[in-house]
Write an enzyme that holds these catalytic residues in place. Structure first.
Site, PDB file in Angstrom:
ATOM      1  N   ASN A   7       0.880  -1.171   0.000  1.00  0.00           N
ATOM      2  CA  ASN A   7       0.000   0.000   0.000  1.00  0.00           C
ATOM      3  C   ASN A   7       0.918   1.222   0.000  1.00  0.00           C
ATOM      4  O   ASN A   7       1.485   1.582   1.027  1.00  0.00           O
ATOM      5  CB  ASN A   7      -0.878  -0.042   1.256  1.00  0.00           C
ATOM      6  CG  ASN A   7      -1.843   1.123   1.320  1.00  0.00           C
ATOM      7  OD1 ASN A   7      -1.803   2.040   0.488  1.00  0.00           O
ATOM      8  ND2 ASN A   7      -2.707   1.103   2.312  1.00  0.00           N
ATOM      9  N   ARG A  91      -2.543  -2.091  -3.482  1.00  0.00           N
ATOM     10  CA  ARG A  91      -3.752  -1.297  -3.286  1.00  0.00           C
ATOM     11  C   ARG A  91      -3.660  -0.101  -4.217  1.00  0.00           C
ATOM     12  O   ARG A  91      -2.694   0.653  -4.174  1.00  0.00           O
ATOM     13  CB  ARG A  91      -3.830  -0.819  -1.844  1.00  0.00           C
ATOM     14  CG  ARG A  91      -5.005   0.095  -1.641  1.00  0.00           C
ATOM     15  CD  ARG A  91      -5.041   0.666  -0.241  1.00  0.00           C
ATOM     16  NE  ARG A  91      -6.232   1.484  -0.127  1.00  0.00           N
ATOM     17  CZ  ARG A  91      -6.237   2.675   0.448  1.00  0.00           C
ATOM     18  NH1 ARG A  91      -5.148   3.193   0.956  1.00  0.00           N
ATOM     19  NH2 ARG A  91      -7.358   3.353   0.516  1.00  0.00           N
ATOM     20  N   HIS A 180     -12.864   2.776  -0.097  1.00  0.00           N
ATOM     21  CA  HIS A 180     -12.841   1.714   0.922  1.00  0.00           C
ATOM     22  C   HIS A 180     -13.562   0.454   0.443  1.00  0.00           C
ATOM     23  O   HIS A 180     -14.039  -0.344   1.250  1.00  0.00           O
ATOM     24  CB  HIS A 180     -13.520   2.152   2.249  1.00  0.00           C
ATOM     25  CG  HIS A 180     -12.943   3.363   2.902  1.00  0.00           C
ATOM     26  ND1 HIS A 180     -13.736   4.399   3.374  1.00  0.00           N
ATOM     27  CD2 HIS A 180     -11.682   3.719   3.169  1.00  0.00           C
ATOM     28  CE1 HIS A 180     -12.975   5.332   3.905  1.00  0.00           C
ATOM     29  NE2 HIS A 180     -11.709   4.943   3.795  1.00  0.00           N
ATOM     30  N   ARG A 241     -12.164  15.776   7.753  1.00  0.00           N
ATOM     31  CA  ARG A 241     -12.947  16.104   6.547  1.00  0.00           C
ATOM     32  C   ARG A 241     -14.385  16.405   6.938  1.00  0.00           C
ATOM     33  O   ARG A 241     -14.920  15.821   7.881  1.00  0.00           O
ATOM     34  CB  ARG A 241     -12.900  14.947   5.556  1.00  0.00           C
ATOM     35  CG  ARG A 241     -11.494  14.687   5.045  1.00  0.00           C
ATOM     36  CD  ARG A 241     -11.477  13.542   4.070  1.00  0.00           C
ATOM     37  NE  ARG A 241     -10.426  12.601   4.381  1.00  0.00           N
ATOM     38  CZ  ARG A 241     -10.470  11.318   4.075  1.00  0.00           C
ATOM     39  NH1 ARG A 241     -11.528  10.818   3.468  1.00  0.00           N
ATOM     40  NH2 ARG A 241      -9.467  10.537   4.375  1.00  0.00           N
ATOM     41  N   GLU A 384      -8.258  -5.386   4.854  1.00  0.00           N
ATOM     42  CA  GLU A 384      -8.121  -5.083   3.427  1.00  0.00           C
ATOM     43  C   GLU A 384      -6.943  -5.836   2.816  1.00  0.00           C
ATOM     44  O   GLU A 384      -6.997  -6.277   1.672  1.00  0.00           O
ATOM     45  CB  GLU A 384      -7.938  -3.565   3.248  1.00  0.00           C
ATOM     46  CG  GLU A 384      -9.219  -2.807   3.522  1.00  0.00           C
ATOM     47  CD  GLU A 384      -8.999  -1.346   3.896  1.00  0.00           C
ATOM     48  OE1 GLU A 384      -8.506  -1.102   5.023  1.00  0.00           O
ATOM     49  OE2 GLU A 384      -9.308  -0.470   3.086  1.00  0.00           O
TER      50      GLU A 384
END
Ligand code: ADP
Length: 399
Positions: A7, A91, A180, A241, A384
């Protein structure tokens, strides 16, 4: 077969090496500050203490050489030779509309990832650096791209279109993609196993609540709506965010600040839990401050829970019902307060939380609904990397 999962960020690289005979993690680690002074690698073999090495790491190619060196090293290694490495899974954040599943990397896939860079300008170039570095370090070893957006490509147009002139979709592919996806796919399939029913028969709402958060309606195993968008600010309140936002507020900020970069920083880096509480982007700090009586911290936590609750009820409406709500990622797996508040008031639609099962539960698979709850509520820690490793094995076995 041994599979390395990467990743890559612009200045970091996370990795895990899997033995796919039993899906165990042989080693994992993190390379930080690539191309910046003070670069280092933190490597873990099995459950041993971490090995930390500080060394000059000017680019991703050197980072990958270092990782492979750690895998072979007499003290930290887990491989006798690099020939044991069957494939590498990457990823990749954005696959655009074209990539609705994981793919073996070839020249056309690299071009697709490049073409999507305008949609993920920070992430796709870093993901590509990882792929290119791996191709040069281990020529002949298959690379697989696993896209964060792929799982959501089953959303129908009524879920992914924005209500702006259609030409922006036609010309620039302005639409909801959400992210995601690998996590939503993993936890929904795990939840189906735990419930003991085929995923094709279930309506699930998966709540990935971390620093970045998204909620997804998974109908019969397919994502039919998801709360992130073309970018990563919409949906529920996040660490820094803003969550769902009236376009007029963005216009107002543009007028007041007069600069796109500045407004982007406000919405991505200074909003959310941090912006409201003024305490921290980390929910643990916010919850602690709220418990001490800090009003703004309490407001931030309330806003988060209220936004999650709205999505759960909204997505049940989208699917015409819901069999289970699944919580995952840092907040979903650990914050009993958020799980409790986000499901409070949803008894009308059959969600009955069992506070004694919920309280104190951290990072473990469990049902947290009452036995008589028509809608099950579960915690499923995400994985993941394992999803990426599984896809990588499946695709590379065909080579
Ligand atoms: P990322 O999106 O960066 O992968 P994570 O999934 O690791 O983030 O989630 C980070 C969030 O999880 C932080 O807000 C952190 O405060 C929260 N978190 C982790 N542990 C707890 C806890 N015990 N209680 C409340 N929040 C927690």
């Amino acid at each position: 077969m041994k599979i390395l999962v990467l990743n890559c960020g612009s200045s970091s690289l996370k990795y895990q090496l899997f033995d796919m005979t039993n899906e165990s993690v042989l080693a994992k680690g993190l390379v930080e500050r690539i191309g910046i002074a003070g670069s280092r690698i933190k490597h873990n073999r099995g459950s041993e203490e971490s090995t930390v090495r500080e060394t000059d790491i000017p680019d991703h190619t050197s980072a990958i050489k270092l990782v492979l060196g750690m895998m072979l090293d007499a003290g930290t290694g887990v491989l006798g030779s690099l020939d044991e490495l069957g494939a590498v899974g990457h990823r990749v954040v954005h696959g655009g509309e074209k990539n609705d599943r994981s793919v073996l990397v070839d020249a056309s896939v690299i071009k697709d990832i490049e073409d999507c860079t305008y949609l993920a300008p920070l992430h796709n170039p870093a993901n590509l650096m990882g792929i290119r570095a791996m191709e040069s370090a281990l020529p002949g070893v298959p690379n697989v791209a696993v896209f964060d957006t792929a799982f959501h490509q089953t959303m129908p147009p009524k879920a992914y279109m924005y209500g702006i002139p259609y030409r922006y979709y036609e010309e620039d592919k302005v639409r909801r993609y959400s992210f995601h996806g690998t996590s939503h796919a993993y936890v929904s399939s795990r939840a189906a196993s735990l419930i003991g029913r085929p995923i094709e028969s279930l309506k699930l709402i998966t709540c990935h609540l971390g620093n970045g958060s998204s909620i997804t309606a998974v109908d019969c195993g397919r994502s039919v709506d998801s709360s992130l968008g073309m970018g990563t600010t919409p949906g529920v309140l996040m660490g820094t965010r803003c969550g769902d936002m009236d376009g007029s507020v963005v216009l107002y900020l543009m007028k007041k600040e007069g600069d796109v970069k500045r407004v982007s920083d406000i919405l991505h880096k200074e909003s959310g839990l941090l912006g409201i509480s003024g305490v921290s982007s980390d929910l643990r700090d916010v919850e602690e401050a709220a418990a001490r009586g800090d009003e703004r911290a309490k407001l931030a936590s309330d806003m988060l829970c209220s936004s999650v609750r709205k999505y759960i009820a909204g997505y049940a409406a989208v699917m015409g019902g819901v069999d289970a709500v699944v919580f995952t990622a840092g907040i979903g797996e650990n914050s009993d307060l958020t799980r409790s508040e986000a499901t409070r008031g949803l008894e009308f639609m059959g969600v009955r939380l069992d506070e004694s099962k919920n309280r104190g539960l951290r990072g473990k698979e469990a049902f947290i609904s009452r036995d008589d709850s028509p809608v099950k509520v579960l915690v499923v820690p995400t994985n993941e990397e394992l999803m990426i490793a599984r896809d990588t094995r499946r695709l590379s076995e065909k080579v």
